[in-house]
Design an enzyme around this catalytic site. Structure first.
Site, PDB file in Angstrom:
ATOM      1  N   ASP A 155      -8.438  -5.835   6.895  1.00 32.84           N
ATOM      2  CA  ASP A 155      -8.976  -6.965   5.666  1.00 32.84           C
ATOM      3  C   ASP A 155      -9.724  -8.468   5.422  1.00 32.84           C
ATOM      4  O   ASP A 155     -10.387  -8.915   4.633  1.00 32.84           O
ATOM      5  CB  ASP A 155      -7.928  -7.285   4.655  1.00 32.84           C
TER       6      ASP A 155
ATOM      7  N   GLU B  80      -5.726 -13.106   5.693  1.00 32.99           N
ATOM      8  CA  GLU B  80      -6.815 -11.909   5.298  1.00 32.99           C
ATOM      9  C   GLU B  80      -8.295 -12.397   4.549  1.00 32.99           C
ATOM     10  O   GLU B  80      -8.762 -11.288   4.910  1.00 32.99           O
ATOM     11  CB  GLU B  80      -5.772 -10.697   5.065  1.00 32.99           C
TER      12      GLU B  80
ATOM     13  N   ASP C  36      17.193  -9.860  -3.693  1.00 32.81           N
ATOM     14  CA  ASP C  36      18.111  -9.607  -4.567  1.00 32.81           C
ATOM     15  C   ASP C  36      18.700  -8.389  -3.996  1.00 32.81           C
ATOM     16  O   ASP C  36      19.472  -7.846  -3.883  1.00 32.81           O
ATOM     17  CB  ASP C  36      18.351  -9.201  -5.758  1.00 32.81           C
TER      18      ASP C  36
ATOM     19  N   HIS D  88       0.910  -1.059   0.098  1.00 29.91           N
ATOM     20  CA  HIS D  88      -0.059   0.164   0.218  1.00 29.91           C
ATOM     21  C   HIS D  88       0.746   1.346  -0.017  1.00 29.91           C
ATOM     22  O   HIS D  88      -0.317   2.708  -0.410  1.00 29.91           O
ATOM     23  CB  HIS D  88      -1.013   0.301   1.486  1.00 29.91           C
TER      24      HIS D  88
ATOM     25  N   ARG E  50       6.724  -5.601   3.333  1.00 29.19           N
ATOM     26  CA  ARG E  50       5.682  -6.073   2.705  1.00 29.19           C
ATOM     27  C   ARG E  50       5.040  -6.504   1.139  1.00 29.19           C
ATOM     28  O   ARG E  50       5.957  -5.086   1.092  1.00 29.19           O
ATOM     29  CB  ARG E  50       3.944  -5.341   2.957  1.00 29.19           C
TER      30      ARG E  50
END
Length: 261
Positions: free
Chosen positions: A177, A151, A86, A47, A72
């Site tokens: 959520d 969620e 990476d 988000h 996240r």
């Protein structure tokens, strides 16, 4: 030299951890989070507004502190997971997991063959010190910490199977959520939402995996720790700034009103 995942150590030692959400992709906010002493910080690329370069710069900022950066990711795209790893992330949060098959695919994307399917350019990437860590390929998964988010009601129903997947370290219950999936968006203190949360908690505990979540109206940080959650992520950079700014403006206006201004 391989970097120790301090958050993974804390969780495995049973030490509760408090975290902050960072959505603004600003390394200075990462530094502040480290200076004030958060146990972990979630760089929110689901988000938030950040890109991979922002993740790398924030990871550099956190390198000076005990605070562990968890990223996240936006979803379960193996290519995005590969790029974040990476860049040097050792702790990941992967949203909206609903089945054990999704969990297995996510874990596989984070591990090199033969343990998984992560693409390899280990001699070139930041995570290996640009090749300076010669045993990175064989050791990378040892310090990796992966939290999968539950969620949805479907995810709750499948929590035990998801949590049991080898390589899953934590189930992080996304109460907001989940409340929306229950038809009660943002009402994550509603009894039905709490019932679903408790159902997922119980299933996670049956397979011996760790738990994380966010505070709720019916359960603050301390209550959640007592309930068995080892990671609690509360405030966000945006909300902390917003609320502090609103409080200052309100105090200013109140003071000026008392002076007839």
């Amino acid at each position: 030299m391989f970097q120790t995942n301090k958050l993974k150590q804390r969780v495995e030692n049973g030490t509760p951890s408090l975290g902050i959400w960072l959505s603004l992709a600003n390394p200075a906010l990462a530094e502040i989070s480290g200076h004030v002493g958060y146990d972990f910080a979630i760089i929110d690329n689901e988000h938030g507004i950040g890109e991979i370069k922002d993740v790398a710069n924030m990871l550099r900022a956190f390198g000076a502190f005990e605070t562990t950066a968890m990223v996240r990711v936006p979803g379960q795209d193996p290519d995005y997971l590969k790029r974040v790893l990476d860049a040097g992330a050792q702790a990941l949060m992967i949203p909206m997991i609903e089945t054990a098959d999704q969990a297995r695919a996510a874990i596989a994307a984070c591990r090199y063959p033969p343990l998984g399917s992560r693409g390899c350019a280990a001699g070139l990437i930041r995570a290996s010190g640009y090749g300076a860590t010669e045993d990175y390929i064989t050791q990378a998964h040892d310090e990796l910490f992966i939290a999968l988010q539950i969620e949805s009601i479907k995810g709750v129903e499948n929590t035990a199977e998801i949590a049991a997947v080898e390589g899953v370290d934590m189930i992080f219950i996304g109460a907001n959520d989940l409340s929306g999936n229950c038809g009660m968006l943002s009402q994550y203190g509603h009894p039905e939402v709490v019932r679903q949360i408790e159902k997922s908690m119980a299933a996670t505990k049956t397979v011996g995996k760790y738990l994380g979540t966010i505070p709720r109206p019916d359960a603050d940080y301390c209550q959640l720790i007592e309930d068995g959650f080892l990671m609690v992520a509360g405030s966000a950079d945006t909300t902390l700034f917003r609320d502090a700014a609103k409080a200052e403006i309100a105090a200013y206006r109140e003071g000026m009103a008392k002076r007839g201004k």
